[in-house]
Scaffold this active site. Structure first.
Site, PDB file in Angstrom:
ATOM      1  N   LYS A  23       0.843  -1.198   0.000  1.00 47.75           N
ATOM      2  CA  LYS A  23       0.000   0.000   0.000  1.00 47.75           C
ATOM      3  C   LYS A  23       0.879   1.249   0.000  1.00 47.75           C
ATOM      4  CE  LYS A  23      -0.339  -0.417   5.049  1.00 47.75           C
ATOM      5  NZ  LYS A  23      -1.194  -0.901   6.162  1.00 47.75           N
ATOM      6  N   ARG A  50     -10.324  -0.419  15.291  1.00 48.36           N
ATOM      7  CA  ARG A  50     -10.110   0.466  14.167  1.00 48.36           C
ATOM      8  C   ARG A  50     -11.039  -0.045  13.077  1.00 48.36           C
ATOM      9  NH1 ARG A  50      -4.212   0.951  11.371  1.00 48.36           N
ATOM     10  NH2 ARG A  50      -4.895  -1.062  10.582  1.00 48.36           N
ATOM     11  N   TYR A  60      15.028  30.108  10.367  1.00 48.52           N
ATOM     12  CA  TYR A  60      13.822  30.796  10.825  1.00 48.52           C
ATOM     13  C   TYR A  60      13.729  30.807  12.353  1.00 48.52           C
ATOM     14  CZ  TYR A  60      11.829  30.596   6.082  1.00 48.52           C
ATOM     15  OH  TYR A  60      11.576  30.750   4.751  1.00 48.52           O
TER      16      TYR A  60
HETATM   17  C1  PLP Z   1      -0.393  -1.802   6.910  1.00 48.08           C
HETATM   18  C2  PLP Z   1      -0.970  -3.100   7.342  1.00 48.08           C
HETATM   19  C3  PLP Z   1      -0.182  -4.252   7.385  1.00 48.08           C
HETATM   20  C4  PLP Z   1       1.322  -4.220   7.204  1.00 48.08           C
HETATM   21  O1  PLP Z   1       1.901  -3.750   8.403  1.00 48.08           O
HETATM   22  P1  PLP Z   1       3.475  -3.671   8.633  1.00 48.08           P
HETATM   23  O2  PLP Z   1       3.612  -3.282  10.044  1.00 48.08           O
HETATM   24  O3  PLP Z   1       3.998  -2.661   7.672  1.00 48.08           O
HETATM   25  O4  PLP Z   1       4.026  -5.034   8.341  1.00 48.08           O
HETATM   26  C5  PLP Z   1      -0.804  -5.460   7.648  1.00 48.08           C
HETATM   27  N1  PLP Z   1      -2.139  -5.514   7.907  1.00 48.08           N
HETATM   28  C6  PLP Z   1      -2.920  -4.417   7.930  1.00 48.08           C
HETATM   29  C7  PLP Z   1      -4.363  -4.538   8.243  1.00 48.08           C
HETATM   30  C8  PLP Z   1      -2.359  -3.171   7.656  1.00 48.08           C
HETATM   31  O5  PLP Z   1      -3.127  -2.076   7.693  1.00 48.08           O
END
Ligand code: PLP
Length: 380
Positions: free
Chosen positions: A46, A144, A266
């Site tokens: 992703k 979640r 800044y």
């Molecule tokens: C992003 C995600 C993963 C992968 O998690 P990592 O910690 O990057 O291995 C797996 N399962 C779900 C549901 C996620 O949202």
């Protein structure tokens, strides 16, 4: 980086580079797959493969033997399907407004987390007169995305809701897997075992990168690592069998002398206590260098490596630039137009995260489009 590596991409005019070692990414995936066998190992790609470029990463992982990919959004699903025509593709965000027909046409499996989405997907299956693939995400304590227990029970009380669907996976996600000692892991494991018993014969998946390090009890049929494949170490307590695969570098634009009492950047947050030399580097918060990786409050801040020497960020991070103190570096080490290393050569993604009071995941996925992505792979 791999010896005999082949590099692609051009550096002319590049202010910064992200060098992605595809051979190492493939090796990391293979090491994780070996670790969890006989469970299967998917790859989570992703967010454009955590910012590294889905196109190249999916191709490299497919070549390494990965046949199951997880993405989040419909757009990512479309990309993944083009790159991996035969693979299993799971869409974690489920049926995002109006994408159901596209998923059905593309053979993408939505990960369904609400009774409404399950009903909509089943209705589409009946309308098309075909069986559609589905994954169920059940919540075991993260609160979640995922069906709450009450909805899981409603679903199993009336299995007709699932008619027309072929359940390919039932999954859940751990809240505290980066801490193997957290009792929440065991609680979620037990909840997962209890709830998945309601779906006999359906393949199960619980663990991501750090979950798979909790041991075989957490592997079930499929694990879903993302971060570890890219060389990330989510858990300091149970490091994954992977190596860094990413180097981030940005161009030194100028080096200047700063007299004692002068300030840098800044809001004049940093003041020279001694005759100092400051190098200005072409990466800033627009590129994903967090503004709080320079830490005027006394917290340890970020560093870069120049010619192998550590130099601390001083003064505010601005949109396009950071400033680093190179006073202690040997003469001749700092040369304008050379690259300073932001991540790599021992400076880890985790170091960059800690310096900004965040996690390596955020650092990796926010590296901006102004970095030129370079890919290293084994000479074919
Ligand atoms: C992003 C995600 C993963 C992968 O998690 P990592 O910690 O990057 O291995 C797996 N399962 C779900 C549901 C996620 O949202």
């Amino acid at each position: 980086m791999t010896v005999n590596a082949r590099m692609s991409g051009s550096l002319a005019g590049a202010t910064g580079t992200i060098t992605v070692d595809l051979a190492q990414i493939a090796a990391n995936w293979r090491a994780l797959a070996a670790k969890v066998a006989p469970a299967q190992c998917a790859a989570v790609v992703k967010a454009d493969a955590y910012g590294l470029g889905a196109e190249r990463v999916i191709a490299a992982l497919s070549h390494a033997g990965c046949t199951t990919f997880f993405i989040a959004t419909p757009e990512e699903a479309e990309t993944a399907r083009k790159l991996a025509p035969e693979a299993h593709i799971f869409a974690l965000d489920g049926l995002v407004g109006g994408c159901a027909t596209a998923f059905a046409n593309q053979g993408v499996t939505p990960v369904l987390s609400t009774l409404d989405d399950i009903a909509a997907w089943a209705a589409l299956a009946r309308m098309r007169g075909e069986t559609l693939p589905a994954a169920l995400h059940i919540d075991t304590g993260l609160n979640r995305l995922g069906l709450p227990v009450r909805d899981v029970r409603r679903l199993t009380a009336d299995p007709s809701v699932l008619s027309g669907l072929r359940l390919e996976l039932v999954m859940s996600h751990l809240a505290s897997a980066d801490n193997p000692r957290d009792p929440k892991n065991r609680d979620q494991l037990l909840a997962f075992e209890t709830l998945t018993a309601l779906f006999p014969g359906v393949p199960r998946s619980l663990a991501a990168s750090d979950g798979l390090m909790l041991g075989p009890a957490y592997h079930f049929n499929l694990v879903r690592p993302g971060y570890a494949i890219y060389g990330g170490q989510a858990s300091q307590l149970a490091p994954a069998p992977v190596k860094p695969a990413v180097r981030v570098a940005a161009r030194i634009l100028a080096v200047a002398d700063v007299a004692p009492g002068e300030t840098v950047g800044y809001s004049a947050t940093w003041r020279a206590k001694r005759p100092s030399r400051i190098a200005t580097i072409a990466a800033g918060y627009a590129d994903g260098v967090p503004r709080n990786s320079s830490a005027p409050d006394g917290r340890p801040g970020g560093h870069v490596l120049i010619d192998g020497h550590l130099a601390p960020l001083v003064g505010r991070v601005s949109m396009d630039l950071i400033t680093v103190d190179v006073t202690d570096l040997p003469d001749g080490a700092v040369k304008p137009h050379d690259f300073a290393t932001l991540i790599g050569e021992g400076l880890t993604i985790e170091d960059a995260g800690i310096a900004a009071a965040t996690i390596g995941y955020e650092i990796l996925t926010r590296l901006g489009p102004r970095f030129t992505r370079l890919y290293v792979e084994d000479a074919a």
